[in-house]
Design a protein around this motif. Structure first.
Motif, mmCIF file in Angstrom:
data_model
loop_
_atom_site.group_PDB
_atom_site.id
_atom_site.type_symbol
_atom_site.label_atom_id
_atom_site.label_comp_id
_atom_site.label_asym_id
_atom_site.label_seq_id
_atom_site.Cartn_x
_atom_site.Cartn_y
_atom_site.Cartn_z
ATOM 1 N N LEU A 136 4.519 3.506 18.775
ATOM 2 C CA LEU A 136 3.288 3.902 18.106
ATOM 3 C C LEU A 136 2.463 4.762 19.047
ATOM 4 O O LEU A 136 2.151 4.345 20.170
ATOM 5 C CB LEU A 136 2.470 2.674 17.701
ATOM 6 N N GLY A 137 2.095 5.960 18.605
ATOM 7 C CA GLY A 137 1.241 6.838 19.390
ATOM 8 C C GLY A 137 -0.170 6.846 18.835
ATOM 9 O O GLY A 137 -0.372 7.045 17.637
ATOM 10 N N ILE A 138 -1.148 6.610 19.684
ATOM 11 C CA ILE A 138 -2.550 6.591 19.279
ATOM 12 C C ILE A 138 -3.224 7.834 19.838
ATOM 13 O O ILE A 138 -3.289 8.016 21.058
ATOM 14 C CB ILE A 138 -3.252 5.319 19.793
ATOM 15 N N LEU A 139 -3.707 8.704 18.950
ATOM 16 C CA LEU A 139 -4.357 9.934 19.385
ATOM 17 C C LEU A 139 -5.870 9.724 19.382
ATOM 18 O O LEU A 139 -6.497 9.705 18.334
ATOM 19 C CB LEU A 139 -3.974 11.100 18.484
ATOM 20 N N ALA A 140 -6.405 9.540 20.569
ATOM 21 C CA ALA A 140 -7.811 9.229 20.885
ATOM 22 C C ALA A 140 -7.955 7.721 21.043
ATOM 23 O O ALA A 140 -7.693 6.948 20.122
ATOM 24 C CB ALA A 140 -8.796 9.772 19.876
ATOM 25 N N TYR A 160 1.745 3.781 22.857
ATOM 26 C CA TYR A 160 1.432 4.940 23.682
ATOM 27 C C TYR A 160 0.076 5.495 23.240
ATOM 28 O O TYR A 160 -0.336 5.309 22.088
ATOM 29 C CB TYR A 160 2.487 6.037 23.522
ATOM 30 N N ALA A 161 -0.607 6.192 24.123
ATOM 31 C CA ALA A 161 -1.887 6.796 23.740
ATOM 32 C C ALA A 161 -2.143 8.060 24.538
ATOM 33 O O ALA A 161 -1.698 8.196 25.680
ATOM 34 C CB ALA A 161 -3.032 5.812 23.944
ATOM 35 N N ASP A 174 -4.862 -1.600 29.651
ATOM 36 C CA ASP A 174 -4.715 -2.386 28.424
ATOM 37 C C ASP A 174 -3.250 -2.639 28.075
ATOM 38 O O ASP A 174 -2.942 -3.136 26.989
ATOM 39 C CB ASP A 174 -5.378 -1.655 27.252
ATOM 40 N N GLY A 175 -2.354 -2.254 28.974
ATOM 41 C CA GLY A 175 -0.933 -2.431 28.686
ATOM 42 C C GLY A 175 -0.394 -1.395 27.730
ATOM 43 O O GLY A 175 0.607 -1.617 27.041
ATOM 44 N N VAL A 176 -1.051 -0.241 27.677
ATOM 45 C CA VAL A 176 -0.645 0.871 26.818
ATOM 46 C C VAL A 176 -0.161 2.009 27.703
ATOM 47 O O VAL A 176 -0.756 2.280 28.753
ATOM 48 C CB VAL A 176 -1.830 1.340 25.946
ATOM 49 N N LYS A 177 0.904 2.671 27.295
ATOM 50 C CA LYS A 177 1.453 3.770 28.091
ATOM 51 C C LYS A 177 0.654 5.044 27.833
ATOM 52 O O LYS A 177 0.562 5.502 26.691
ATOM 53 C CB LYS A 177 2.930 3.987 27.741
ATOM 54 N N GLU A 184 3.310 15.530 23.873
ATOM 55 C CA GLU A 184 4.203 14.459 24.346
ATOM 56 C C GLU A 184 4.105 13.238 23.451
ATOM 57 O O GLU A 184 5.112 12.577 23.168
ATOM 58 C CB GLU A 184 3.846 14.091 25.789
ATOM 59 N N LEU A 185 2.895 12.934 22.982
ATOM 60 C CA LEU A 185 2.701 11.782 22.099
ATOM 61 C C LEU A 185 3.517 11.944 20.820
ATOM 62 O O LEU A 185 4.234 11.019 20.404
ATOM 63 C CB LEU A 185 1.213 11.641 21.763
#
Length: 306
Positions: A136-140, A160-161, A174-177, A184-185
């Motif tokens: 899962l990619g989080i944008l912002a 991922y973020a 926070d344990g997020v890449k 890249e996201l």
């Protein structure tokens, strides 16, 4: 006694209005209501003698500020504030605030409601897929993005973020890449959830080239703003790549065209991110507290204009 106008074309729930009134009255402030108005003239008349406003998605432009001769503060009950003309507010000496974080959980839960719906093929009776193990990619990575990351871990997703304004160290704590770019996201993640505001930098930025980088079977989730999507380019891409899905709580201008992509597109009839009883109350009452603090101590903690 300073007067607060609650100007809501789309009203707060009664319990939220009652909460706002309680906070205001305790602070020695008066509350007046303008709900479900249908013409701008009604808004212009209502602002004539008020010192403060609480709004939701209502458009507050230069004409409104011109009519509001006594206005000192506007609080948008919610995170986004692109419905307020910040330059006009500053020119009129009006402080504009938002209420960050109050709607975050409601929006984040909606992300996963729509996401499960999408990966299970919109419950059409055919076998879908699971979220477990997907990227899962989080944008912002703001308040909503952080909450999305927290929930995603419960689904055993790899999170991922990317956020140009948030240090990678803060994301990784926070344990997020953290990745180095939005390109890249999109390249790495099967699912991308958008949480960017509508700014000059982001409008139309979610386009053919960017979304086209997603892996096979990609799902794009938009609970941010309509304006960040380049609709013609996304539609063209989805017509070419029949593996992609798009789910959103902001109906596109070209909704009818997207609906032709049967089984790969879903939009709610209206913006739904903050439409829970809890978020409705939280944002409204937070706005009242901010106005009370502004008049008592001059507090401008959540000011968004200069």
């Amino acid at each position: 006694m300073a007067k607060i106008l609650i100007a809501t074309e789309k009203p707060f729930a009664k319990v939220a209005v009652d909460g706002i009134k309680e906070v205001a009255e305790t602070a020695g402030l008066e509350v007046v209501l303008l709900e479900k108005y249908t013409e701008k003239a009604q808004l212009l008349a209502a602002v004539a003698d008020v010192e403060a406003m609480i709004i939701r998605s209502d458009k507050i432009d230069n004409e409104v500020f011109d009519a509001a001769k006594n206005l000192k503060i506007v609080v948008r009950a919610g995170a986004g504030y692109d419905n307020v003309d910040l330059e006009a507010a500053t020119a009129h000496g009006v402080v504009v605030m938002n209420t960050p974080g109050q709607n975050s959980n409601a929006v984040a839960e909606l992300v996963f409601g729509m996401l499960v719906f999408a990966v299970r093929n919109f419950y059409n009776g055919k076998a879908g897929t699971e979220l477990k193990g997907k990227k899962l990619g989080i944008l912002a990575y703001g308040n909503v993005g952080r909450r999305v990351a927290h929930i995603a871990k419960g689904f055993d997703m790899d999170v991922y973020a990317y956020d140009a304004y948030c240090p990678a160290a803060a994301i990784e704590s926070d344990g997020v890449k953290a990745v180095s770019s939005q390109d890249e996201l999109f390249e790495q993640c099967e699912v991308v959830s958008l949480h960017i505001p509508a700014t000059a930098e982001t409008r139309q930025s979610i386009n053919y080239a960017l979304v086209g980088k997603m892996p096979k079977g990609g799902v794009l989730v938009n609970t941010a703003r309509k304006e960040v999507i380049n609709e013609p380019e996304l539609l063209k891409l989805m017509q070419e790549r029949t593996d992609l899905k798009y789910v959103t709580d902001i109906m596109p201008e070209t909704d009818a065209d997207f609906r032709m992509l049967e089984g790969r597109y879903f939009s709610t009839p209206k913006k739904m991110g903050a439409q829970t009883a809890e978020a409705n109350i939280n944002a409204g009452v937070a706005a009242a507290h901010q106005i009370a603090a502004f008049f008592k101590d001059g507090c401008t903690k959540y000011q968004v204009n200069k």
